[in-house]
Design a protein around this motif. Structure first.
Motif, PDB file in Angstrom:
ATOM      1  N   ASP A 225      60.147  20.981  50.333  1.00  0.00           N
ATOM      2  CA  ASP A 225      61.500  21.466  50.582  1.00  0.00           C
ATOM      3  C   ASP A 225      61.606  22.985  50.637  1.00  0.00           C
ATOM      4  N   VAL A 226      62.577  23.457  51.461  1.00  0.00           N
ATOM      5  CA  VAL A 226      62.964  24.860  51.400  1.00  0.00           C
ATOM      6  C   VAL A 226      63.809  25.052  50.142  1.00  0.00           C
ATOM      7  N   TRP A 227      63.929  26.296  49.706  1.00  0.00           N
ATOM      8  CA  TRP A 227      64.680  26.573  48.477  1.00  0.00           C
ATOM      9  C   TRP A 227      66.175  26.643  48.761  1.00  0.00           C
ATOM     10  N   ASN A 228      66.932  25.806  48.056  1.00  0.00           N
ATOM     11  CA  ASN A 228      68.386  25.887  47.999  1.00  0.00           C
ATOM     12  C   ASN A 228      68.767  26.060  46.540  1.00  0.00           C
TER      13      ASN A 228
ATOM     14  N   THR B 267      66.720  22.202  55.695  1.00  0.00           N
ATOM     15  CA  THR B 267      67.756  23.016  56.336  1.00  0.00           C
ATOM     16  C   THR B 267      68.475  23.841  55.287  1.00  0.00           C
ATOM     17  N   GLY B 268      69.209  24.881  55.757  1.00  0.00           N
ATOM     18  CA  GLY B 268      69.980  25.715  54.843  1.00  0.00           C
ATOM     19  C   GLY B 268      69.076  26.515  53.939  1.00  0.00           C
ATOM     20  N   GLY B 269      69.670  27.091  52.912  1.00  0.00           N
ATOM     21  CA  GLY B 269      68.880  27.809  51.925  1.00  0.00           C
ATOM     22  C   GLY B 269      68.093  28.964  52.520  1.00  0.00           C
ATOM     23  N   ASP B 270      66.942  29.205  51.934  1.00  0.00           N
ATOM     24  CA  ASP B 270      66.061  30.303  52.346  1.00  0.00           C
ATOM     25  C   ASP B 270      64.751  29.702  52.848  1.00  0.00           C
ATOM     26  N   PRO B 271      64.571  29.577  54.183  1.00  0.00           N
ATOM     27  CA  PRO B 271      63.373  28.914  54.713  1.00  0.00           C
ATOM     28  C   PRO B 271      62.073  29.654  54.419  1.00  0.00           C
ATOM     29  N   SER B 272      62.157  30.922  53.995  1.00  0.00           N
ATOM     30  CA  SER B 272      60.926  31.646  53.659  1.00  0.00           C
ATOM     31  C   SER B 272      60.416  31.280  52.275  1.00  0.00           C
ATOM     32  N   ARG B 273      61.236  30.595  51.488  1.00  0.00           N
ATOM     33  CA  ARG B 273      60.858  30.211  50.133  1.00  0.00           C
ATOM     34  C   ARG B 273      60.771  28.691  50.048  1.00  0.00           C
ATOM     35  N   ARG B 274      59.819  28.199  49.247  1.00  0.00           N
ATOM     36  CA  ARG B 274      59.637  26.768  49.036  1.00  0.00           C
ATOM     37  C   ARG B 274      59.747  26.458  47.547  1.00  0.00           C
TER      38      ARG B 274
END
Length: 728
Positions: free
Chosen positions: A664-667, A682-689
């Motif tokens: 997952d991406v970070w939300n 989707t959403g959140g910060d796609p550069s962070r997991r």
């Protein structure tokens, strides 16, 4: 004549010729307006001028006030700037001092860590040498002990008047047969009366003699009576009060005294006699339930089927009592010391009873003893045993001792650690080794009862960890999988290829994801809680190891290649560290191509579902942190995968050891998150997991089932690792 005019008034005068009749230069006035009008006009001019002057003065006063206010404000700002500058300079000086102190502290810590690692390495080497010497000594002791006379008195009492039992006779028969196979001269007795039992003990003492190994086993009723002494109850007595147990029973301590008087070198007393009391309720005290502790002489071991003051499971649905069932199995395992036998029995009984029954031992052993030595060269069978009767002379086993070897060293390490990973490491190195059968038996006892293990061909001995210069292993055609559609039963363990991770089938289910607001250590990003449905899947039984990573990727990026002190050859099953989310994707791509099946990271929902394994508490075992359940809290380094027991789904190290990447991406909350178990991409910060599970250095709060953190996808450090998922 000249004239000056202004304001309606004309003044004129004429230059008279000298000597003329008029005054020279005298003006002549020619009024053009009346005097009152002129005065009024002058008055109006004065007033207008005064107004202008007043207005100019007011404006000047206002400007002077504004200038004074600005000057005051400027002075205040200058004072504030000066104050702040002084504060900044003071803080900068303090920060510089703290940084310098921190650097000195880090330098000292690094020096101390280097010294500690050096000491640990030296201690590990000394320990290895000591273990090698101890192994050689034990082999020599085993060779001696097998030549000693072995005598056993085995009693099974079941036909009690008040509370008859089902299995003690079967227990005695089966144990007697097993002991005969192990070289014991066995006195097998069933349903003995008080007098018979006491005569049996005298005969047993006479048979022992100096230097013998004696074993006394009793299955039946046993109680504490009188002053807390243990009594083994014969049949044929209608027990109504504790006094009856004292009069007719066999005091357990007398058995040890008889064996000690005989001069026996080793005395073993096994009491599967902790079943509930046959005394009527009105005739028993609170102490008459089960057996209690007892004094033991040097050179003896007393084993109880369960803890003092509790009762054992008779296992009415089986042939043998629960304790004896596993005792029969353990004494047949080659190479197990006497203490190891009872440790194996305790582990098996606790697992089978869900820890309701926990055997105990009192040991004052002075030498090593093996029921079945490791390397018997020859077995000499007495003629009476050949004919099927109890031999009058115990068969002799002769064994030779040799210098320690790597297989023995690895086996001793596995026995000391006594966990799945260590036994599997031995089997990988020596699939047909001298201790392979023992290791497989130990694994059977350690694995959860609900797990059905699909047989997997023993892999070749583990290759050394590849150096950084070693090229990646080429992708090859997928091997035939041992995982068929018919074996998708939850708990099934399988492996797709020799270098593939071991996988566990996890059942589909529904769970409440996240943490309640009242949970200690909770973060706001762990909510809002929501119900999530998760489909059936197969997840890595352990975190991906350094050995698995090296075989797929060709290098080992880990910062700790020894799990805090192991020899590298023994540390191949440490979890891989220092890998980013992006690195994990490349590993999964190569592994999928090799295995012929799609491997991926778990979704965050799948990870938490498997980590909870049915629990709704902060940790799978409850609300409070328990250090022995995880490698963390914090710890000092990683440990071999499988170091701690598995959870209810059969997976190890879901908490601690290394943080595990998920897909997952970070939300920063679960608002809008999927509820079907899929990864939230989707959403959140796609550069962070997302990372889950905490690490070896994490606090207890970071090891909770709901704890989570986000990190850039290219993060690499000594706490990041992962495990894999395989779709069906």
């Amino acid at each position: 004549m000249a004239a000056v005019g202004g304001s309606g008034l004309t003044l004129a005068w004429a230059q008279s010729p000298s000597g003329g009749g008029g005054t020279a230069g005298a003006p002549s006035v020619e009024p053009r307006a009346s005097l009152p009008a002129l005065q009024a006009e002058l008055e109006a001019g004065r007033r207008h001028l005064q107004q202008i002057e007043a207005r100019v003065k007011a404006e000047a006063d206002a400007r002077r006030g504004e200038i004074a206010a600005l000057d005051a404000q400027q002075r205040r700002l200058q004072e504030e700037i000066a104050s702040r500058r002084q504060a900044e300079e003071r803080l900068a000086a303090e920060a510089a001092a703290q940084v310098a102190a921190a650097r000195r502290a880090v330098q000292r810590a690094e020096e101390q860590l280097a010294q500690a690692r050096q000491r640990d390495a030296e201690a590990a080497e000394l320990q290895r040498q000591a273990e090698a010497r101890r192994t050689a000594q034990e082999r020599a002791s085993a060779a001696v002990s097998t030549a000693e006379k072995r005598v056993a008195l085995v009693v099974g009492n079941a036909d009690y008047i008040r509370v008859p039992l089902n299995n003690p006779v079967n227990d005695a028969v089966d144990l007697a047969a097993a002991l005969r196979r192990l070289g014991f001269d066995v006195m097998e007795r069933r349903n003995r009366s008080s007098d018979e039992l006491k005569r049996d003990l005298i005969e047993f003492q006479d048979k022992l003699g100096p230097g013998a190994v004696g074993l006394f086993y009793f299955a039946g009723h046993g109680v504490q009576a009188g002053r807390g002494q243990n009594y083994l109850l014969p049949v044929g007595v209608d027990y109504r009060r504790e006094r009856d147990a004292e009069v007719f029973g066999l005091e357990a301590g007398s058995v040890l005294r008889r064996m000690e008087e005989s001069g026996a070198a080793l005395s073993i007393v096994i009491l599967d006699a902790c079943r509930d009391s046959p005394l009527p309720a009105e005739g028993r005290s609170s102490a008459s339930r089960g057996l209690g502790r007892m004094e033991t002489p040097s050179g003896s071991l007393v084993a109880f089927a369960t803890a003092p003051g509790t009762t054992a499971d008779e296992n009415r649905s089986g042939r043998n009592g629960l304790y004896t069932q596993y005792l029969l199995r353990a004494i047949e395992v080659p190479g197990l010391r006497l203490e190891d036998v009872f440790q194996q029995v305790r582990r098996d009984v606790e697992r089978a009873s869900n820890r309701r029954q926990s055997p105990e031992e009192i040991s004052k052993l002075t030498s090593a003893f093996f029921f079945r030595p490791t390397q018997p060269q020859q077995r000499v069978v007495g003629p009476a045993e050949t004919m099927g009767a109890a031999a009058s002379q115990a068969p002799v086993l002769t064994a030779s001792s040799s210098a320690p070897d790597p297989e023995v060293d690895l086996w001793e390490l596995a026995k000391r650690r006594d966990n799945v990973a260590s036994y599997e490491a031995y089997l990988r190195a020596y699939p047909q080794g001298r201790f392979a059968g023992t290791a497989r038996g130990a694994l059977e006892g350690l694995r959860p009862a609900a797990v059905a293990t699909v047989p997997v061909a023993a892999p070749a001995p583990a290759a050394p960890v590849a150096a950084a210069a070693t090229p990646p292993q080429p992708v090859v055609a997928p091997a035939a999988s041992t995982f068929a559609t018919s074996t998708r039963r939850p708990g099934t363990v399988f492996r797709d290829c020799a270098i593939c991770p071991e996988m566990v089938v996890v059942p589909a289910g529904r769970f409440l994801m996240g943490s309640p607001e009242t949970e200690a250590g909770r973060s706001a990003d762990e909510g809002p809680r929501r119900w999530v449905n998760v489909g059936a899947l197969a997840m890595g039984r352990y975190e991906v190891t350094q050995d698995q990573w090296s075989r797929v990727m060709g290098v080992n990026p880990s910062t700790d290649k020894t799990c805090g002190g192991l020899h590298p050859s023994q540390a191949v099953d440490c979890p891989v560290q220092n890998v980013s989310w992006t690195d994990a994707q490349e590993f999964l791509r190569r592994l999928s191509a090799t295995a012929g099946h799609r491997y991926r990271l778990p979704s965050e929902a799948e990870w938490e579902y498997v980590a909870r394994a049915g629990s709704t508490a902060a940790y799978p075992w409850g609300e409070s942190f328990v250090a022995g359940r995880v490698n963390g809290g914090p710890s000092t380094s990683t440990r071999l995968v499988g170091w701690v027991p598995s959870n209810a789904f059969g997976l190890h190290d879901m908490h601690g050891n290394v943080m595990e990447w998920v897909q997952d991406v970070w939300n920063d909350s679960y608002s809008g998150a999927p509820t079907d178990g899929s990864a939230w991409l989707t959403g959140g910060d796609p550069s962070r997991r997302v990372l889950r599970g905490g690490a070896w250095s994490g606090s207890p709060a970071a090891l909770r089932s709901a704890a989570r953190m986000g990190s850039p996808a290219d993060t690499r450090n000594g706490m990041t690792g992962f495990r894999v998922v395989r779709d069906f």
